[in-house]
Design a protein around this motif. Structure first.
Motif, PDB file in Angstrom:
ATOM      1  N   GLU A   1      11.075   8.310  -8.181  1.00 50.93           N
ATOM      2  CA  GLU A   1       9.617   8.190  -8.150  1.00 50.93           C
ATOM      3  C   GLU A   1       9.123   7.070  -7.242  1.00 50.93           C
ATOM      4  OE1 GLU A   1       7.590  10.374  -9.718  1.00 50.93           O
ATOM      5  OE2 GLU A   1       9.457  11.426 -10.186  1.00 50.93           O
ATOM      6  N   VAL A   2      10.044   6.287  -6.685  1.00 47.76           N
ATOM      7  CA  VAL A   2       9.620   5.066  -5.998  1.00 47.76           C
ATOM      8  C   VAL A   2       9.009   5.346  -4.629  1.00 47.76           C
ATOM      9  CG1 VAL A   2      11.741   4.517  -4.712  1.00 47.76           C
ATOM     10  CG2 VAL A   2      10.331   2.667  -5.665  1.00 47.76           C
ATOM     11  N   ALA A   3       9.279   6.489  -4.048  1.00 50.24           N
ATOM     12  CA  ALA A   3       8.778   6.788  -2.699  1.00 50.24           C
ATOM     13  C   ALA A   3       7.261   6.656  -2.607  1.00 50.24           C
ATOM     14  CB  ALA A   3       9.211   8.192  -2.286  1.00 50.24           C
ATOM     15  N   LYS A   4       6.562   7.046  -3.661  1.00 50.03           N
ATOM     16  CA  LYS A   4       5.105   7.036  -3.624  1.00 50.03           C
ATOM     17  C   LYS A   4       4.523   5.618  -3.562  1.00 50.03           C
ATOM     18  CE  LYS A   4       4.848   7.384  -8.696  1.00 50.03           C
ATOM     19  NZ  LYS A   4       4.502   8.260  -9.829  1.00 50.03           N
ATOM     20  N   GLU A   5       5.363   4.622  -3.789  1.00 47.74           N
ATOM     21  CA  GLU A   5       4.884   3.245  -3.751  1.00 47.74           C
ATOM     22  C   GLU A   5       4.799   2.691  -2.333  1.00 47.74           C
ATOM     23  OE1 GLU A   5       7.101   0.724  -6.346  1.00 47.74           O
ATOM     24  OE2 GLU A   5       7.012   2.116  -8.039  1.00 47.74           O
TER      25      GLU A   5
ATOM     26  N   TYR B   1      15.197   0.135   0.840  1.00 51.59           N
ATOM     27  CA  TYR B   1      13.803  -0.031   0.432  1.00 51.59           C
ATOM     28  C   TYR B   1      13.041  -0.670   1.594  1.00 51.59           C
ATOM     29  CZ  TYR B   1      15.329   0.574  -4.448  1.00 51.59           C
ATOM     30  OH  TYR B   1      15.847   1.050  -5.618  1.00 51.59           O
ATOM     31  N   PRO B   2      11.942  -0.074   2.044  1.00 54.99           N
ATOM     32  CA  PRO B   2      11.160  -0.707   3.120  1.00 54.99           C
ATOM     33  C   PRO B   2      10.647  -2.075   2.675  1.00 54.99           C
ATOM     34  CG  PRO B   2      10.456   1.563   2.728  1.00 54.99           C
ATOM     35  CD  PRO B   2      11.336   1.183   1.590  1.00 54.99           C
ATOM     36  N   TRP B   3      10.664  -3.025   3.592  1.00 51.59           N
ATOM     37  CA  TRP B   3      10.146  -4.350   3.288  1.00 51.59           C
ATOM     38  C   TRP B   3       8.893  -4.560   4.125  1.00 51.59           C
ATOM     39  CZ3 TRP B   3      13.390  -9.524   3.770  1.00 51.59           C
ATOM     40  CH2 TRP B   3      12.740 -10.537   3.048  1.00 51.59           C
ATOM     41  N   TYR B   4       8.895  -5.502   5.042  1.00 50.83           N
ATOM     42  CA  TYR B   4       7.670  -5.723   5.817  1.00 50.83           C
ATOM     43  C   TYR B   4       7.707  -4.930   7.115  1.00 50.83           C
ATOM     44  CZ  TYR B   4      10.659  -9.338   8.019  1.00 50.83           C
ATOM     45  OH  TYR B   4      11.675 -10.017   8.637  1.00 50.83           O
ATOM     46  N   VAL B   5       6.533  -4.609   7.612  1.00 48.50           N
ATOM     47  CA  VAL B   5       6.415  -3.737   8.780  1.00 48.50           C
ATOM     48  C   VAL B   5       5.483  -4.348   9.823  1.00 48.50           C
ATOM     49  CG1 VAL B   5       6.858  -1.652   7.434  1.00 48.50           C
ATOM     50  CG2 VAL B   5       4.512  -2.412   7.749  1.00 48.50           C
TER      51      VAL B   5
ATOM     52  N   GLY C   1       3.660  -4.817  -4.226  1.00 49.18           N
ATOM     53  CA  GLY C   1       2.400  -5.121  -3.565  1.00 49.18           C
ATOM     54  C   GLY C   1       2.064  -6.596  -3.501  1.00 49.18           C
ATOM     55  N   PRO C   2       1.962  -7.291  -4.641  1.00 45.14           N
ATOM     56  CA  PRO C   2       1.574  -8.705  -4.618  1.00 45.14           C
ATOM     57  C   PRO C   2       2.500  -9.585  -3.789  1.00 45.14           C
ATOM     58  CG  PRO C   2       1.370  -7.813  -6.835  1.00 45.14           C
ATOM     59  CD  PRO C   2       2.057  -6.762  -6.013  1.00 45.14           C
ATOM     60  N   ASN C   3       3.803  -9.375  -3.917  1.00 44.11           N
ATOM     61  CA  ASN C   3       4.735 -10.215  -3.166  1.00 44.11           C
ATOM     62  C   ASN C   3       4.666  -9.951  -1.669  1.00 44.11           C
ATOM     63  OD1 ASN C   3       5.832 -11.793  -5.233  1.00 44.11           O
ATOM     64  ND2 ASN C   3       7.265 -10.186  -5.827  1.00 44.11           N
ATOM     65  N   GLN C   4       4.445  -8.707  -1.271  1.00 40.92           N
ATOM     66  CA  GLN C   4       4.322  -8.422   0.158  1.00 40.92           C
ATOM     67  C   GLN C   4       3.007  -8.950   0.727  1.00 40.92           C
ATOM     68  OE1 GLN C   4       5.856  -5.230   2.289  1.00 40.92           O
ATOM     69  NE2 GLN C   4       6.824  -4.208   0.562  1.00 40.92           N
ATOM     70  N   VAL C   5       1.947  -8.894  -0.050  1.00 47.43           N
ATOM     71  CA  VAL C   5       0.666  -9.437   0.412  1.00 47.43           C
ATOM     72  C   VAL C   5       0.790 -10.939   0.643  1.00 47.43           C
ATOM     73  CG1 VAL C   5      -1.732  -9.904  -0.222  1.00 47.43           C
ATOM     74  CG2 VAL C   5      -0.769  -7.645  -0.617  1.00 47.43           C
ATOM     75  N   GLU C   6       1.432 -11.621  -0.285  1.00 46.60           N
ATOM     76  CA  GLU C   6       1.603 -13.070  -0.154  1.00 46.60           C
ATOM     77  C   GLU C   6       2.412 -13.408   1.090  1.00 46.60           C
ATOM     78  OE1 GLU C   6       1.263 -17.027  -0.588  1.00 46.60           O
ATOM     79  OE2 GLU C   6       0.158 -15.482  -1.695  1.00 46.60           O
ATOM     80  N   PHE C   7       3.470 -12.641   1.339  1.00 45.97           N
ATOM     81  CA  PHE C   7       4.281 -12.864   2.535  1.00 45.97           C
ATOM     82  C   PHE C   7       3.447 -12.632   3.798  1.00 45.97           C
ATOM     83  CE2 PHE C   7       8.699 -11.747   4.511  1.00 45.97           C
ATOM     84  CZ  PHE C   7       8.699 -12.961   5.175  1.00 45.97           C
ATOM     85  N   SER C   8       2.623 -11.600   3.768  1.00 39.94           N
ATOM     86  CA  SER C   8       1.803 -11.257   4.936  1.00 39.94           C
ATOM     87  C   SER C   8       0.759 -12.323   5.239  1.00 39.94           C
ATOM     88  CB  SER C   8       1.107  -9.908   4.711  1.00 39.94           C
ATOM     89  OG  SER C   8       2.052  -8.874   4.544  1.00 39.94           O
TER      90      SER C   8
ATOM     91  N   SER D   1       4.897  -2.814   3.506  1.00 41.67           N
ATOM     92  CA  SER D   1       5.277  -1.402   3.508  1.00 41.67           C
ATOM     93  C   SER D   1       4.814  -0.758   2.224  1.00 41.67           C
ATOM     94  CB  SER D   1       6.797  -1.266   3.635  1.00 41.67           C
ATOM     95  OG  SER D   1       7.439  -1.883   2.522  1.00 41.67           O
ATOM     96  N   ASN D   2       4.448  -1.591   1.261  1.00 41.53           N
ATOM     97  CA  ASN D   2       3.980  -1.133  -0.035  1.00 41.53           C
ATOM     98  C   ASN D   2       2.524  -0.681   0.063  1.00 41.53           C
ATOM     99  OD1 ASN D   2       2.567  -1.755  -2.751  1.00 41.53           O
ATOM    100  ND2 ASN D   2       4.727  -1.680  -3.311  1.00 41.53           N
ATOM    101  N   ALA D   3       2.243   0.530  -0.381  1.00 47.20           N
ATOM    102  CA  ALA D   3       0.906   1.104  -0.222  1.00 47.20           C
ATOM    103  C   ALA D   3      -0.155   0.318  -0.987  1.00 47.20           C
ATOM    104  CB  ALA D   3       0.913   2.563  -0.677  1.00 47.20           C
ATOM    105  N   ILE D   4       0.196  -0.164  -2.178  1.00 47.88           N
ATOM    106  CA  ILE D   4      -0.761  -0.951  -2.962  1.00 47.88           C
ATOM    107  C   ILE D   4      -1.061  -2.270  -2.246  1.00 47.88           C
ATOM    108  CG2 ILE D   4      -1.098  -2.204  -5.132  1.00 47.88           C
ATOM    109  CD1 ILE D   4       0.508  -0.020  -6.523  1.00 47.88           C
ATOM    110  N   GLY D   5      -0.023  -2.880  -1.699  1.00 51.02           N
ATOM    111  CA  GLY D   5      -0.225  -4.118  -0.964  1.00 51.02           C
ATOM    112  C   GLY D   5      -1.103  -3.915   0.248  1.00 51.02           C
TER     113      GLY D   5
END
Length: 444
Positions: free
Chosen positions: A130-134, A155-159, A342-349, A357-361
């Motif tokens: 189910e993780v693909a949709k994230e 798992y995709p990380w940052y893009v 989402g939250p962790n990728q936003v903070e990194f960005s 790469s996270n859609a919520i982020g």
């Protein structure tokens, strides 16, 4: 601007050619040689985690993410190691040969292929159906492999997405409207010709750099790079010949710096000095210009990337691969998902010029804010994020287009652009050499 230009502006850049060249040096076997680890339902155990060149700039961020993970899962422990870029490819291969891959390892779109092909990485689509949709679809799909169905091996990380950057003052001096940037490769070339005609040799339009432009330009022109089975290059077409002929003509007219055909000039320096109109297609580049060339930054315009017939952009992604036979599959997968949530990728960005790469982020308001529409860095962030939502796999460099393939194609393109051979011969020879390499890789 193409994906390979974008990679040069990303935080970490790994080279697929080194991996593929090393693959013939003793690492054998397929997926059946390594037994896949299993989940137990308990997030516990000590896992190793490797990144590439994130210390010391991002030590606080990464360690904070690890600390929060260990607090949530007190039975799990993450041992983080960060290694330099020099020799990283060789180290990964050597560790794989020795059975010493980290449980969670930072890989690029180029470097994950060898480990995935050799069955060294866990199929995360199988582990987490189910993780693909994230994730942003274009990022998730990048970590599939030809002939392996819907399996995904990281798992995709940052893009990093493509955008278009250009000097609007030089644009206007060439008689072009800064509000109407090029949207196709052909139009881009038309603009470059006008710039060359109006500049009087004082500045150029863009860098020649065939390795950076291909296969992206060809994809955007609707040229088929591979056949349907993805096992044969098919770019020997009239359209590709037209591309070469146009590049040759523009090169002769001064639309590109002469030296940029054979070597990688410092485009930041050229753009920052007002010597070139189109800059690299990376949001990170805009930030660099803001810091190092404020006068040029004030004249920098940002727009959607050239898409042409393709209709969407390519992206460059970093990922987190899971060692296939890790003893602590639950801890490894949960940590990878934790780092890429989402939250962790936003903070990194917010600390680096990257995107989730996270859609919520990616949906975070931080990426939608265009400010007053005048600040290039703010606008670049918003433009890049909006385009990421429509990124797709066919806009990205195929995994079959390795650095080795790129080198043989570029060699023939350079000869033609310099007038040392005709365009049709160049494209024909390039395809022949590329298919020889593809066949050789398939036999390994």
């Amino acid at each position: 601007m193409t994906r390979r230009n974008v990679t040069r502006c990303a935080i970490t850049t790994l080279v697929a050619g080194t991996f593929l060249a090393t693959s013939a040096c003793g690492m054998s076997g397929g997926a059946g040689d390594v037994k896949e680890g299993e989940k137990t339902g308990k997030v516990a155990g000590r896992i190793t985690f490797r990144t590439l060149q994130l210390k010391p700039m991002f030590t606080s961020y990464v360690q904070g993410v690890i600390d929060a993970f260990e607090k949530k899962y007190p039975d799990a422990e993450v041992a983080w190691e960060d290694v330099p870029g020099d020799g990283y490819n060789e180290k990964i291969v050597a560790d794989a040969q020795a059975g010493a891959l980290p449980d969670v390892v930072n890989l690029s779109t180029d470097s994950f292929q060898l480990l995935g092909d050799r069955g060294m990485l866990a199929d995360v689509a199988k582990l987490d159906p189910e993780v693909a949709k994230e994730y942003v679809p274009g990022a998730w799909e990048q970590f599939k492999l030809p002939g392996r169905g819907d399996s995904v091996f990281a798992y995709p990380w940052y893009v990093t997405p493509e955008i278009l950057t250009y000097n609007k003052d030089l644009f206007e001096k060439a008689g072009l409207d800064p509000a109407k940037p090029p949207t196709s490769v052909e139009q881009f070339f038309d603009y470059a010709e006008q710039i060359a005609a109006k500049s009087g040799g004082k500045y150029s339009a863009f860098m020649a750099d065939p390795k950076g432009r291909l296969p992206g330009d060809w994809q955007k022109m609707g040229i088929p790079i591979l056949n349907e089975k993805q096992d044969l290059f098919t770019f020997d077409t009239n359209k590709a010949v037209e591309w070469v002929e146009r590049m040759k003509d523009l090169y002769a007219k001064g639309a590109m710096p002469k030296e940029s055909l054979l070597k990688q000039d410092d485009i930041n320096q050229l753009y920052g000095g007002g010597k070139i109109v189109f800059g690299p297609g990376s949001p990170g580049f805009v930030k660099d210009i803001k810091q190092n060339a404020p006068q040029i930054y004030a004249n920098t315009q940002v727009a959607n990337a050239v898409t042409g017939q393709l209709g969407h952009i390519g992206i460059y992604a970093q990922s987190l691969g899971i060692k296939k036979d890790t003893r602590h599959m639950d801890a490894a997968t949960e940590f990878a998902k934790w780092l890429t949530n989402g939250p962790n990728q936003v903070e990194f960005s917010k600390q680096a010029t990257i995107y989730p790469s996270n859609a919520i982020g990616l949906a975070d308001p931080f990426f939608a804010d265009r400010g007053d529409g005048k600040d290039a860095e703010t606008l670049a962030r918003a433009v890049g994020a909006e385009q990421l939502k429509t990124s797709a796999l066919d806009a990205n460099t195929p995994v079959q287009w390795t650095n080795q393939v790129g080198d043989v194609v570029v060699r023939e393109m350079q000869k033609a652009i310099k007038g040392e051979q005709d365009a049709r011969t160049a494209v024909k020879k390039a395809q022949e050499e590329a298919n020889k390499l593809l066949a050789k890789t398939a036999r390994q």
